[in-house]
Design a protein around this motif. Structure first.
Motif, short mmCIF file in Angstrom:
data_model
loop_
_atom_site.label_atom_id
_atom_site.label_comp_id
_atom_site.label_asym_id
_atom_site.label_seq_id
_atom_site.Cartn_x
_atom_site.Cartn_y
_atom_site.Cartn_z
N VAL A 172 46.22 85.79 36.82
CA VAL A 172 47.61 85.56 37.17
C VAL A 172 48.28 86.91 37.40
N VAL A 173 48.90 87.08 38.56
CA VAL A 173 49.51 88.36 38.88
C VAL A 173 51.00 88.18 39.19
N GLU A 174 51.74 89.23 38.94
CA GLU A 174 53.19 89.25 39.11
C GLU A 174 53.56 89.65 40.52
N ILE A 175 54.40 88.86 41.17
CA ILE A 175 54.97 89.22 42.47
C ILE A 175 56.34 89.85 42.23
N PRO A 176 56.59 91.06 42.72
CA PRO A 176 57.93 91.64 42.59
C PRO A 176 58.97 90.75 43.27
#
Length: 281
Positions: A172-176
Motif C-alpha cells: 500500500v503506497v501513499e499518493i500525495p
C-alpha cells in the motif's frame, strides 16, 4: 536495502542481474542509446535501478520474436516523462482506444468485474490499483487482501494512507494530495492467461456531486499488449511513490491483428452498454 533498489548501478551489476554481458550492454548503448546511462566523474557508467527491468523486458520481447530494434523501441515507449497517470500512458500509447465518460457507480461495477474475473482465472497476476482517497481503498481492502493471496504482485495506492495499512499483506503506497494520481481510478490485472485494465480520470468541477454520480473519462482493454503497457506504467508510477522489492511486470504475449480487433470490439461494445446503463440511472 537491496543492491538493485539503489540508484547508480555499475555496468557489471546490470550485467549480473540480467545475464547480458557488459560488452553487449556497451554495444546496445552505442547503437541504440539503450539502456540510458549517466556518467560519473572519471567517465564511469551508472544506471538507474529501472535499467535492470528494462533490459529484462527487452530480452523477453526478443524471446517473443521481436527484433532488437523493435524490442528496445517498445520498452522505451512504455514509460514517458510526461506520463503522470496510468490513463495518460495508455492514451499516449494506444490512441485508438475509445474513451467513454462514465459515472463512479459504473466504474465500480466494471472494476469489480475485472477483480472477480482476475481472482477466478488469472495465475499469479501482477495487480495494481489506484483508489484516489483512502476511504475508497478501505471499503475494498478485504477484496484486495483476497486478490493478493494468489498474486505475484499486488499494489494499491490512495491518499491518506496510514501506518496500519502498510502492515497488511498488500503493498500500500501513499499518493500525495497534489499528485495527478489522486484524480485517477485504475485497476490493472496482468497475467499470462488473463489480462484486463481500466484507467479513468475524474473530470474537474464536480464539487458537491454525490460520490456515485461523479463522472470520469475512462479507457479499458482486454488486449494483453495494452494491459502490459498499463502494468508497466503503474509499476513505474507507484514505484516512484515508494513500492519496495516489487518485480516489474513481464511483457505480454503479442496478439495477432485478429485478436486485437476482437478485444477492441468487445471493449467498445461493453463501454457503450455501460454508457446506456449510466443514462438509464
Amino acid at each position: 536495502m537491496d543492491q538493485l533498489s539503489r540508484p547508480g548501478l555499475t555496468i557489471s551489476q546490470v550485467a549480473a542481474a540480467t545475464g547480458v554481458s557488459a560488452t553487449t550492454l556497451r554495444a546496445w548503448e552505442s547503437r541504440h542509446g539503450f539502456p540510458v546511462v549517466a556518467r560519473e566523474r572519471g567517465r564511469h557508467r551508472r544506471y538507474a535501478a529501472g535499467a535492470v527491468d528494462d533490459v529484462r523486458r527487452v530480452l523477453a520481447l526478443r524471446a517473443d520474436g521481436l527484433t532488437l530494434d523493435a524490442a528496445i523501441g517498445r520498452v522505451r515507449a512504455a514509460v514517458h516523462p510526461t506520463d503522470r497517470t496510468v490513463f495518460a500512458a495508455v492514451r499516449r500509447l494506444h490512441p485508438e482506444l475509445p474513451v467513454q465518460t462514465l459515472t463512479k457507480r459504473t466504474l465500480l461495477a466494471l472494476s469489480h468485474a475485472i477483480e472477480n474475473e482476475c481472482c477466478a482465472r488469472a495465475s499469479s497476476p501482477h495487480l495494481y490499483a489506484g483508489f484516489q482517497r483512502h476511504r475508497f481503498l478501505d471499503s475494498s481492502a478485504s477484496r484486495w487482501r483476497e486478490l493478493a493471496r494468489t498474486a505475484e504482485v499486488a499494489v494499491v495506492a490512495a491518499t491518506g494512507v496510514g501506518d496500519a495499512d502498510r502492515r497488511t499483506s498488500l503493498q500500500v503506497v501513499e499518493i500525495p494530495e497534489d499528485s495527478p494520481l489522486a484524480r485517477e481510478w485504475s485497476v490493472v490485472c496482468h497475467a499470462p492467461d488473463h489480462s484486463a485494465a481500466l484507467a479513468a480520470w475524474e473530470l474537474p468541477g464536480q464539487e458537491g456531486v454525490a460520490d456515485g454520480r461523479r463522472r470520469f473519462e475512462a479507457v479499458w482493454s482486454l488486449d494483453p499488449a495494452v494491459v502490459a503497457d498499463a502494468a508497466v506504467a503503474a509499476h513505474r508510477l507507484l514505484g516512484g511513490l515508494g513500492v519496495a522489492d516489487v518485480p516489474a511486470p513481464p511483457p505480454a504475449r503479442l496478439p495477432d491483428a485478429r485478436e486485437s480487433a476482437a478485444w477492441g470490439l468487445a471493449a467498445s461494445v461493453l463501454l457503450r452498454a455501460l454508457a446506456e446503463v449510466d443514462t438509464a440511472h
